[in-house]
Design a protein around this motif. Structure first.
Motif, PDB file in Angstrom:
ATOM      1  N   ARG A 236       0.848  -1.190   0.000  1.00  0.00           N
ATOM      2  CA  ARG A 236       0.000   0.000   0.000  1.00  0.00           C
ATOM      3  C   ARG A 236       0.886   1.243   0.000  1.00  0.00           C
ATOM      4  O   ARG A 236       2.025   1.203   0.457  1.00  0.00           O
ATOM      5  CB  ARG A 236      -0.921   0.055   1.231  1.00  0.00           C
ATOM      6  CG  ARG A 236      -2.017  -0.985   1.232  1.00  0.00           C
ATOM      7  CD  ARG A 236      -2.918  -0.824   2.448  1.00  0.00           C
ATOM      8  NE  ARG A 236      -3.949  -1.855   2.476  1.00  0.00           N
ATOM      9  CZ  ARG A 236      -4.794  -2.035   3.486  1.00  0.00           C
ATOM     10  NH1 ARG A 236      -4.735  -1.243   4.551  1.00  0.00           N
ATOM     11  NH2 ARG A 236      -5.693  -2.998   3.435  1.00  0.00           N
TER      12      ARG A 236
ATOM     13  N   GLN B 165      -4.416   7.809   0.092  1.00  0.00           N
ATOM     14  CA  GLN B 165      -3.666   6.695  -0.499  1.00  0.00           C
ATOM     15  C   GLN B 165      -3.516   6.861  -2.000  1.00  0.00           C
ATOM     16  O   GLN B 165      -4.311   7.540  -2.655  1.00  0.00           O
ATOM     17  CB  GLN B 165      -4.353   5.359  -0.202  1.00  0.00           C
ATOM     18  CG  GLN B 165      -4.355   4.977   1.261  1.00  0.00           C
ATOM     19  CD  GLN B 165      -4.874   3.572   1.494  1.00  0.00           C
ATOM     20  OE1 GLN B 165      -4.543   2.639   0.764  1.00  0.00           O
ATOM     21  NE2 GLN B 165      -5.692   3.410   2.524  1.00  0.00           N
TER      22      GLN B 165
ATOM     23  N   TYR C 268       0.639   5.082   1.441  1.00  0.00           N
ATOM     24  CA  TYR C 268      -0.027   6.102   2.246  1.00  0.00           C
ATOM     25  C   TYR C 268       0.723   7.428   2.091  1.00  0.00           C
ATOM     26  O   TYR C 268       1.946   7.445   1.984  1.00  0.00           O
ATOM     27  CB  TYR C 268      -0.025   5.733   3.733  1.00  0.00           C
ATOM     28  CG  TYR C 268      -0.742   4.451   4.078  1.00  0.00           C
ATOM     29  CD1 TYR C 268      -2.129   4.424   4.226  1.00  0.00           C
ATOM     30  CD2 TYR C 268      -0.029   3.266   4.282  1.00  0.00           C
ATOM     31  CE1 TYR C 268      -2.794   3.242   4.574  1.00  0.00           C
ATOM     32  CE2 TYR C 268      -0.689   2.090   4.627  1.00  0.00           C
ATOM     33  CZ  TYR C 268      -2.059   2.083   4.773  1.00  0.00           C
ATOM     34  OH  TYR C 268      -2.706   0.929   5.109  1.00  0.00           O
TER      35      TYR C 268
ATOM     36  N   TYR D 123      -5.323   1.901  10.369  1.00  0.00           N
ATOM     37  CA  TYR D 123      -4.987   0.836   9.434  1.00  0.00           C
ATOM     38  C   TYR D 123      -4.010  -0.138  10.084  1.00  0.00           C
ATOM     39  O   TYR D 123      -3.188   0.255  10.899  1.00  0.00           O
ATOM     40  CB  TYR D 123      -4.324   1.394   8.168  1.00  0.00           C
ATOM     41  CG  TYR D 123      -5.141   2.435   7.448  1.00  0.00           C
ATOM     42  CD1 TYR D 123      -6.146   2.064   6.554  1.00  0.00           C
ATOM     43  CD2 TYR D 123      -4.904   3.790   7.651  1.00  0.00           C
ATOM     44  CE1 TYR D 123      -6.892   3.014   5.886  1.00  0.00           C
ATOM     45  CE2 TYR D 123      -5.649   4.754   6.984  1.00  0.00           C
ATOM     46  CZ  TYR D 123      -6.641   4.367   6.110  1.00  0.00           C
ATOM     47  OH  TYR D 123      -7.379   5.311   5.462  1.00  0.00           O
TER      48      TYR D 123
ATOM     49  N   VAL E 136       5.113   4.968   3.154  1.00  0.00           N
ATOM     50  CA  VAL E 136       4.464   6.144   3.726  1.00  0.00           C
ATOM     51  C   VAL E 136       5.219   7.384   3.264  1.00  0.00           C
ATOM     52  O   VAL E 136       6.379   7.595   3.633  1.00  0.00           O
ATOM     53  CB  VAL E 136       4.432   6.085   5.267  1.00  0.00           C
ATOM     54  CG1 VAL E 136       3.679   7.298   5.814  1.00  0.00           C
ATOM     55  CG2 VAL E 136       3.794   4.785   5.750  1.00  0.00           C
TER      56      VAL E 136
ATOM     57  N   ASP F 112       4.296  -1.683   3.010  1.00  0.00           N
ATOM     58  CA  ASP F 112       3.674  -0.370   2.973  1.00  0.00           C
ATOM     59  C   ASP F 112       4.728   0.720   2.810  1.00  0.00           C
ATOM     60  O   ASP F 112       5.812   0.652   3.404  1.00  0.00           O
ATOM     61  CB  ASP F 112       2.871  -0.106   4.249  1.00  0.00           C
ATOM     62  CG  ASP F 112       1.655  -1.006   4.379  1.00  0.00           C
ATOM     63  OD1 ASP F 112       1.227  -1.592   3.355  1.00  0.00           O
ATOM     64  OD2 ASP F 112       1.128  -1.120   5.506  1.00  0.00           O
TER      65      ASP F 112
ATOM     66  N   PHE G  18      -4.440  11.416   6.173  1.00  0.00           N
ATOM     67  CA  PHE G  18      -3.802  10.542   5.206  1.00  0.00           C
ATOM     68  C   PHE G  18      -4.702  10.310   3.997  1.00  0.00           C
ATOM     69  O   PHE G  18      -5.926  10.338   4.100  1.00  0.00           O
ATOM     70  CB  PHE G  18      -3.474   9.181   5.850  1.00  0.00           C
ATOM     71  CG  PHE G  18      -2.645   9.300   7.101  1.00  0.00           C
ATOM     72  CD1 PHE G  18      -1.267   9.372   7.027  1.00  0.00           C
ATOM     73  CD2 PHE G  18      -3.244   9.358   8.360  1.00  0.00           C
ATOM     74  CE1 PHE G  18      -0.493   9.487   8.174  1.00  0.00           C
ATOM     75  CE2 PHE G  18      -2.481   9.482   9.510  1.00  0.00           C
ATOM     76  CZ  PHE G  18      -1.105   9.542   9.418  1.00  0.00           C
TER      77      PHE G  18
ATOM     78  N   LEU H 168      -1.138   6.609  11.981  1.00  0.00           N
ATOM     79  CA  LEU H 168      -1.621   5.797  10.872  1.00  0.00           C
ATOM     80  C   LEU H 168      -2.077   4.427  11.354  1.00  0.00           C
ATOM     81  O   LEU H 168      -3.091   3.886  10.883  1.00  0.00           O
ATOM     82  CB  LEU H 168      -0.507   5.661   9.839  1.00  0.00           C
ATOM     83  CG  LEU H 168      -0.835   5.059   8.474  1.00  0.00           C
ATOM     84  CD1 LEU H 168      -1.976   5.820   7.800  1.00  0.00           C
ATOM     85  CD2 LEU H 168       0.400   5.057   7.590  1.00  0.00           C
TER      86      LEU H 168
END
Length: 235
Positions: free
Chosen positions: A25, A53, A27, A187, A195, A193, A51, A183
Motif C-alpha cells: 500500500r 492513499q 499512504y 490501518y 508512507v 507499505d 492521510f 496511521l
C-alpha cells in the motif's frame, strides 16, 4: 480454481543488496510542513495528521520517464521522505513506532493540482488529483540501520538543476514515529507499505522535458524525467 490473469507487484530496490521491496500500500501524509500549509493557505496549523492513499502501481523507480498526465494544466511536484514499513503494527505507541521501519527513500508525490482543488471545492475525495498513473516515484530504499539520523537530514528537490524545495526533515510537524503511530490507529500497517511523509513549501508546476531530482542526506537520490503524454512510465 485458476486466476483469470496475474498481476505484477510494484517493487523498489534495496540499497546494498539484490533484494526488492514489494509494494503493498502507499499512504501519504497531507500538510506536514508548516511552510507548505501556509503556502497552500488551507487547513489549521494545529491539525492532526491526515492521510490519503495512492495505488501500489503508481510507484515508479529512479530513472523513470513519467508521462505528463491527462486532464490537467497544473501538474506539480512534492518532494518527500518515504518510510518503508517492514513489520506489522496496529495501535502502535509512538515510543515503539520506529520498530516498524525497514528503511527510508527519497520520493515525489506528483499532483494534478487543478484536479485536487476541484475535488476540494466539490467536497469529494482527492483521488483525481493524487491517485493516477506513475504519481508516486520512489528511490531505492536504504535500510534504517544504514540511513543515519534521518531526522537531521536535509531534503532538496531540483528541477533541471535549480533548487525548488529545501528543508530539514526535522521541520515536519509530525515526525516519523508520530506519523506511523497515528496511521496505525486507522490501518493495520504491514510489510510492504510505503508512507510518504509530506512536502515543504516550494511546490510548482512541471512541463514535459523537466528533470526532477530529490536528494536526502544519507539516502540514494531519486531522478525522474517528465515525458510527453503519449509516452509510458518505465520502472
Amino acid at each position: 480454481m485458476t486466476l483469470l490473469f496475474s498481476l505484477t507487484a510494484s517493487t523498489v530496490p534495496v540499497v546494498g543488496s539484490d533484494r526488492l521491496f514489494p509494494v503493498r500500500r502507499v499512504y501519504c501524509v497531507g500538510r506536514n510542513y508548516l511552510d507548505h500549509v501556509r503556502e497552500m493557505r488551507e487547513g489549521d496549523e494545529r491539525d492532526k495528521p491526515f492521510f490519503f492513499q495512492k495505488p501500489p502501481d503508481a510507484v515508479v523507480g529512479d530513472g523513470a520517464r513519467v508521462p505528463y498526465p491527462p486532464r490537467t494544466a497544473d501538474f506539480e511536484f512534492e518532494g518527500e521522505l518515504v518510510v518503508a514499513v517492514g513489520a506489522e503494527g496496529v495501535d502502535v505507541p509512538v515510543e515503539r513506532a520506529l520498530e516498524l521501519v525497514f528503511g527510508y527513500a527519497a520520493g515525489i508525490d506528483l499532483t494534478r493540482r487543478d484536479r485536487q482543488r476541484d475535488c476540494r471545492e466539490r467536497q469529494v475525495a482527492w483521488e483525481a488529483g493524487k491517485s493516477f498513473d506513475a504519481s508516486a516515484p520512489c528511490g531505492p530504499i536504504t535500510p534504517a540501520a544504514a540511513a543515519g539520523d534521518v531526522g537531521a537530514a536535509e531534503l532538496r528537490l531540483t528541477v533541471d538543476g535549480a533548487v525548488r524545495q529545501h528543508t530539514r526533515i526535522a521541520h515536519m510537524i509530525w515526525n516519523v514515529a508520530e506519523i506511523l503511530a497515528h496511521l496505525s490507529m486507522d490501518y493495520r500497517l504491514m510489510p510492504g507499505d510505503l508512507v510518504y511523509t509530506g512536502t515543504p513549501a516550494g511546490v510548482a508546476a512541471l512541463r514535459p522535458g523537466n528533470e526532477v531530482r530529490v536528494d536526502i542526506d544519507g539516502l540514494t537520490p531519486l531522478t525522474v524525467t517528465i515525458a510527453e503524454r503519449k509516452n509510458h512510465a518505465t520502472h
